[in-house]
Design a protein around this motif. Structure first.
Motif, mmCIF file in Angstrom:
data_model
loop_
_atom_site.group_PDB
_atom_site.id
_atom_site.type_symbol
_atom_site.label_atom_id
_atom_site.label_comp_id
_atom_site.label_asym_id
_atom_site.label_seq_id
_atom_site.Cartn_x
_atom_site.Cartn_y
_atom_site.Cartn_z
ATOM 1 N N UNK A 198 0.815 -1.208 0.000
ATOM 2 C CA UNK A 198 0.000 0.000 0.000
ATOM 3 C C UNK A 198 0.852 1.263 0.000
ATOM 4 N N UNK A 199 1.932 1.280 0.765
ATOM 5 C CA UNK A 199 2.784 2.472 0.800
ATOM 6 C C UNK A 199 3.284 2.844 -0.579
ATOM 7 N N UNK A 200 3.627 1.849 -1.383
ATOM 8 C CA UNK A 200 4.108 2.108 -2.742
ATOM 9 C C UNK A 200 3.048 2.823 -3.561
ATOM 10 N N UNK A 201 1.804 2.357 -3.488
ATOM 11 C CA UNK A 201 0.756 2.958 -4.302
ATOM 12 C C UNK A 201 0.248 4.261 -3.705
ATOM 13 N N UNK A 202 0.328 4.428 -2.385
ATOM 14 C CA UNK A 202 0.017 5.730 -1.793
ATOM 15 C C UNK A 202 0.990 6.784 -2.308
ATOM 16 N N UNK A 203 2.258 6.436 -2.373
ATOM 17 C CA UNK A 203 3.245 7.377 -2.907
ATOM 18 C C UNK A 203 3.009 7.645 -4.384
ATOM 19 N N UNK A 204 2.541 6.631 -5.109
ATOM 20 C CA UNK A 204 2.224 6.829 -6.526
ATOM 21 C C UNK A 204 1.080 7.822 -6.693
ATOM 22 N N UNK A 205 0.090 7.770 -5.806
ATOM 23 C CA UNK A 205 -1.013 8.734 -5.848
ATOM 24 C C UNK A 205 -0.474 10.147 -5.652
ATOM 25 N N UNK A 206 0.410 10.312 -4.680
ATOM 26 C CA UNK A 206 0.959 11.648 -4.432
ATOM 27 C C UNK A 206 1.848 12.118 -5.579
ATOM 28 N N UNK A 207 2.620 11.196 -6.184
ATOM 29 C CA UNK A 207 3.436 11.592 -7.337
ATOM 30 C C UNK A 207 2.559 12.060 -8.493
ATOM 31 N N UNK A 208 1.348 11.530 -8.580
ATOM 32 C CA UNK A 208 0.406 11.961 -9.609
ATOM 33 C C UNK A 208 -0.378 13.195 -9.186
ATOM 34 N N UNK A 209 0.059 13.838 -8.099
ATOM 35 C CA UNK A 209 -0.546 15.087 -7.671
ATOM 36 C C UNK A 209 -1.768 14.955 -6.810
#
Length: 486
Positions: free
Chosen positions: A264-275
């Motif tokens: 989950x941490x990986x995809x949470x960071x992906x959400x933030x990288x996508x703004x």
């Protein structure tokens, strides 16, 4: 029919599914199988697609035997990945409809809502089956795959919503960040959602379909100077749901993991990288797989109020409130309708955020900072602040930097809440209550000190329907923190 073996993920052990292979010119294959109790989360059925295919169409059905009370019956979700594969990250993702549809199609120029248009290239595609629940006797299913041959056609370039609307400069803007349409399991079209949002007095919405970003391109002509449309997704895992709010258009966020997988941490960071913002949804909901199991370390905001106010919202509110006591790092709260169909109302509740303008960036900054409150409708408006000595002032989501013993006056102005009661909540609990005038418009003040209250937040509640229990919320604010340091 030539058989191929499929594979599974998401559970211990191995389950083998047989796939299908089309000879050139062949148009239909039927696949039957049975998933046992305790099946993995996802079963991938391979489909060998030959060259020259214009359209792929998939339909499915499964048995729903009667089960004893207290026993889960069968429920089977479905989606598809193309020849680029099924690896986490979704490179080959072409669509997901969960259990909302019994068939779908894809071709270059069009696709079923929830699926992505694009060419049907030759190679090994995979039908993704998700056994949500399985009856004791197993889940018997039939999948039919039909191919249409011919020229591929052209895929239209997506048209995404703009990142700004006209706005009113720095102001309070009303929004609903958790909504569903026919692009997942909702019944409203995007046009109907946009119309309902305007009728509810909203300034912005966030498209949040279950496990697909296909709706990002579905809003052309529906935005305007009066309505900002953000793009996102409701990432629907087996251990809880998280709404990605305001991600870059075209962003897909994978959902195929549980808390034990440490993904989950990986995809949470992906959400933030996508703004975007990471917003756990309805954390204490009682539906299977809905209760939030990933913790809140990665959350930017938490959805405390979901739809009509219910006991699980009350539990979530109390749980969230308990995290505020240290006055250090805190996670703001928001509310959303999660509206799928009538009679569920778009904008009930809605989050009202103080933003510098009606833009994607400004709205997300305001939500992340907690400069917001939640109201059951556009009829309810709040203003909440704290003032101390020498003119010190703080609003919602801010800190009032005054000494521990300094008197602090908190003030709540309310409109649109007839018959309701105002409450001030601190780290010690509810320390002040006052009935509002019959008109629903009034002002409530209370004086305290930072030594006595680490924070103060406001609630407006309807009359109690059960003696000894608080009434349902009409509105609540994020806190104002008191004191010079956290």
């Amino acid at each position: 029919m030539m058989g191929r073996r499929g594979f599974v993920t998401g559970a211990a052990g191995v389950f083998v599914a047989r796939g299908v292979s089309f000879a050139p010119g062949e148009t239909e294959q039927v696949l039957r199988g049975t998933l046992p109790p305790g099946s993995p989360d996802y079963v991938y059925v391979p489909v060998e697609v030959p060259r020259g295919v214009r359209e792929i169409r998939v339909s499915y059905a499964y048995e729903r035997p009667a089960v004893p009370p207290g026993t889960q019956g069968n429920a089977l979700d479905i989606g598809v990945f193309d020849e680029r594969g099924t690896e986490l990250g979704g490179r080959g993702f072409r669509g997901w409809s969960g259990g909302a549809r019994t068939e779908f199609f894809l071709r270059a120029d069009d696709a079923t809502p929830g699926y992505l248009p694009g060419p049907v290239r030759a190679g090994t595609w995979h039908i993704a089956l998700g056994p949500y629940t399985v009856a004791p006797e197993g889940l018997a299913y039939t999948v039919t795959v039909r191919l249409t041959y011919g020229p591929s056609g052209r895929t239209p370039a997506p048209v995404y919503p703009p990142e700004r609307a006209k706005g009113r400069g720095r102001a309070w803007y009303r929004g609903d960040c958790h909504l569903h349409s026919v692009y997942s399991d909702g019944r409203r079209t995007p046009a109907e959602v946009a119309a309902a949002a305007r009728a509810a007095g909203l300034d912005f919405i966030n498209t949040s379909e279950h496990n697909t970003h296909a709706a990002h391109r579905a809003w052309e002509g529906l935005w305007g100077d009066d309505l900002l449309i953000l793009t996102g997704e409701e990432v629907t895992t087996r251990n809880g749901h998280v709404v990605a709010v305001g991600t870059d258009p075209g962003t897909f966020v994978d959902w195929r993991y549980r808390a034990r997988d440490n993904r989950f941490g990986h995809y949470a960071r992906a959400i933030r990288r996508a703004g975007g913002l990471v917003v756990p949804a309805h954390p204490h909901a009682t539906c299977i797989g809905c209760n939030w199991k990933f913790g809140f370390a990665e959350a930017d905001v938490v959805e405390v109020w979901n739809g009509s106010y219910t006991p699980d919202d009350e539990v979530t509110l109390a749980d969230w409130d308990s995290t505020l006591a240290t006055g250090r790092r805190w996670t703001p709260a928001m509310g959303s309708s999660d509206a799928h169909r009538e009679p569920q109302k778009v904008g009930e509740p809605q989050t009202v955020v103080l933003a510098d303008d009606l833009t994607r960036e400004a709205i997300l900054v305001g939500l992340r900072a907690g400069r917001s409150y939640v109201a059951e409708s556009a009829a309810v408006s709040l203003a909440f602040s704290a003032t101390g000595g020498r003119g010190a002032h703080a609003g919602i989501g801010e800190r009032l930097p005054v000494p521990p013993g300094a008197p602090v006056t908190v003030r709540l102005d309310v409109t649109g809440a007839p018959g309701c009661t105002a409450r001030f909540v601190t780290d010690q609990g509810v320390l002040h209550t006052a009935p509002l005038p019959a008109s629903g418009t009034g002002t409530v003040e209370w004086t305290t000190t930072p030594a006595y209250a680490t924070y103060v937040r406001a609630e407006v509640r309807h009359p109690a329907t059960v003696p000894g229990l608080p009434g349902a919320l009409a509105a609540f604010t994020n806190p104002v923190f008191l004191g010079e340091t956290a």
